[in-house]
Design a protein around this motif. Structure first.
Motif, PDB file in Angstrom:
ATOM      1  N   ARG A 193      -0.286   0.189 -10.580  1.00  0.00           N
ATOM      2  CA  ARG A 193      -1.111  -1.101 -10.352  1.00  0.00           C
ATOM      3  C   ARG A 193      -0.118  -2.023  -9.435  1.00  0.00           C
ATOM      4  O   ARG A 193       0.878  -2.293 -10.367  1.00  0.00           O
ATOM      5  CB  ARG A 193      -1.249  -1.938 -11.741  1.00  0.00           C
ATOM      6  N   GLY A 200       0.760  -1.003   0.041  1.00  0.00           N
ATOM      7  CA  GLY A 200      -0.052   0.037  -0.058  1.00  0.00           C
ATOM      8  C   GLY A 200       0.833   1.467   0.114  1.00  0.00           C
ATOM      9  O   GLY A 200       0.134   2.310  -0.410  1.00  0.00           O
ATOM     10  N   GLY A 254      -4.336   1.771  -7.706  1.00  0.00           N
ATOM     11  CA  GLY A 254      -4.825   3.356  -7.276  1.00  0.00           C
ATOM     12  C   GLY A 254      -3.720   4.172  -7.191  1.00  0.00           C
ATOM     13  O   GLY A 254      -2.470   3.537  -7.190  1.00  0.00           O
ATOM     14  N   GLU A 311       0.774  -5.377  -7.290  1.00  0.00           N
ATOM     15  CA  GLU A 311       0.781  -6.629  -7.300  1.00  0.00           C
ATOM     16  C   GLU A 311       1.495  -7.718  -6.503  1.00  0.00           C
ATOM     17  O   GLU A 311       2.796  -7.328  -6.740  1.00  0.00           O
ATOM     18  CB  GLU A 311       0.706  -7.174  -8.862  1.00  0.00           C
ATOM     19  N   ARG A 327      -2.011 -10.993  -5.334  1.00  0.00           N
ATOM     20  CA  ARG A 327      -2.946  -9.974  -4.772  1.00  0.00           C
ATOM     21  C   ARG A 327      -3.112  -8.820  -5.650  1.00  0.00           C
ATOM     22  O   ARG A 327      -1.697  -8.364  -6.059  1.00  0.00           O
ATOM     23  CB  ARG A 327      -2.754  -9.886  -3.613  1.00  0.00           C
ATOM     24  N   VAL A 328      -3.851  -8.122  -6.208  1.00  0.00           N
ATOM     25  CA  VAL A 328      -3.688  -6.871  -7.049  1.00  0.00           C
ATOM     26  C   VAL A 328      -4.402  -5.733  -6.212  1.00  0.00           C
ATOM     27  O   VAL A 328      -5.631  -5.830  -5.841  1.00  0.00           O
ATOM     28  CB  VAL A 328      -4.623  -7.091  -8.478  1.00  0.00           C
ATOM     29  N   LYS A 329      -3.854  -4.583  -6.420  1.00  0.00           N
ATOM     30  CA  LYS A 329      -4.444  -3.326  -6.008  1.00  0.00           C
ATOM     31  C   LYS A 329      -3.963  -2.188  -6.749  1.00  0.00           C
ATOM     32  O   LYS A 329      -2.966  -2.002  -7.133  1.00  0.00           O
ATOM     33  CB  LYS A 329      -4.100  -3.083  -4.442  1.00  0.00           C
TER      34      LYS A 329
END
Length: 378
Positions: free
Chosen positions: A327, A288, A323, A329, A319-321
């Motif tokens: 991108r 994050g 924002g 990952e 896991r992909v996030k």
């Protein structure tokens, strides 16, 4: 203390005295030495060519056992030859040396890939948490895993993905950390001291790890014109990561198609056209926080790119996030669970991927080599 070797002058003196006497006993008596000592001196003199002959060349796995001499009735030397026999110890040493050099013989520079390669494409091969040297017993964890199984899985995965990958001019082999399960022979994590389930000796794991990384790079060279390699440290292989990178840099030092980074940093970044790829193991800087770190650490590359990717490992599952312009990952791993993680009930698929980036359009393709596919192929 060992006796120093005789000088040429001392050996020539022994030869001169021997040539003046009919028997070895008479010559030895004048020199004040025993018959066997004189015979030994004559052997050394013959080996050095001090009798006027060409110095005797003794093969590495042979040793001198005697000198035979043919003389006339007056005692003049007509012919002399050196007799040798096999030296078992020397033969064993010679064999060991040859095996060692054969094992570490640097490969020839591979020819350029045949056919077309596309300079607008970059294929990324993330190697994620292989944990080479981890031992897992199926009756305890549900899956067998050891040094050989790990090496076979990575080798077959890379072979599968390279064979199916786009013909990009450049490949990036990006090791995300924890390639090795342990950083030393203590068989415990360096920071927390947690005990580790280890398959074999640390030295053997390190040796297999170097050889396996060489194979992976050479597999990529069969498809791609250039291969870049970066090894990121993980929490299991902080120190060994740099050792591996230095070993690979030495191995491929004369190969213009291979670039090995020996940067010890825990972070990686590459700009490829409008693409920005950053990576870290993920045990310290969390996923994050990557977007903010990327913008602050590499502001110029951030401003020049449109497609930004942050890759991590450590968690052993995908896991992909997305924002904040990135991108983010994490990836699955090929490694099996150790006893502790199995007992905690961790479950995730085991696989390896390749990611194709276009310099203008970002990610355009992705391939997966999953465990069931690899087992069936095997």
């Amino acid at each position: 203390m060992p006796t120093p070797p005789l000088s040429d002058e001392e050996l020539l003196r022994s030869l001169e005295v021997r040539n003046r006497h009919r028997t070895l006993d008479d010559a030895a008596r004048e020199l004040g030495i025993t018959r066997s000592t004189l015979q030994n001196r004559l052997l050394r003199a013959a080996e050095r060519g001090l009798d006027g002959s060409t110095p005797v060349k003794i093969p590495l796995n042979q040793k001198v056992k005697g000198i035979s001499t043919l003389t006339d009735v007056a005692g003049n030397v007509i012919l002399q030859w050196t007799k040798t026999t096999t030296d078992e110890k020397a033969a064993a040493v010679e064999s060991a040396i040859r095996d060692a050099f054969e094992r570490y013989r640097s490969p020839a520079i591979l020819p350029a890939p045949t056919g077309y390669t596309d300079e607008s494409l970059l294929v990324v091969y993330p190697v994620v948490d292989l944990h080479l040297g981890l031992f897992s017993w199926a009756k305890e964890t549900g899956e067998d895993y050891d040094l050989k199984i790990a090496a076979d899985l990575l080798r077959s995965s890379v072979s599968n993905l390279v064979g199916r990958a786009a013909p990009a001019r450049t490949a990036l082999i990006l090791d995300m950390g924890d390639y090795f399960h342990t950083d030393n022979s203590k068989n415990q994590t360096a920071r927390s001291g947690n005990p580790l389930d280890v398959d074999t000796r640390y030295g053997k794991v390190a040796q297999v790890g170097v050889e396996l990384a060489v194979e992976v790079i050479e597999l990529a060279l069969q498809k791609h014109e250039r291969v870049e390699y970066r090894k990121l440290p993980g929490n299991h292989d902080d120190e060994t990561s740099l050792m591996l990178a230095i070993a690979l840099a030495a191995w491929f030092r004369d190969n213009p198609r291979v670039s090995i980074s020996t940067d010890p940093s825990r972070f990686f970044m590459k700009q490829f056209g409008l693409c920005m790829v950053a990576a870290t193991h993920g045990d310290m800087l969390k996923m994050g926080d990557m977007a903010g770190y990327m913008a602050a650490k590499w502001p110029r590359e951030w401003g020049e790119t449109e497609h930004r990717y942050g890759y991590t490992g450590h968690v052993h599952h995908d896991r992909v996030k997305a924002g904040n312009g990135v991108r983010l990952e994490s990836f699955n791993t090929l490694a099996a669970k150790d006893a502790w993680h199995a007992g905690e009930g961790y479950m995730s698929p085991r696989s390896m991927v390749s990611i194709t980036l276009h310099r203008d359009y970002g990610e355009v393709d992705r391939l997966t080599a999953c465990l069931p596919m690899l087992k069936r192929a095997a």
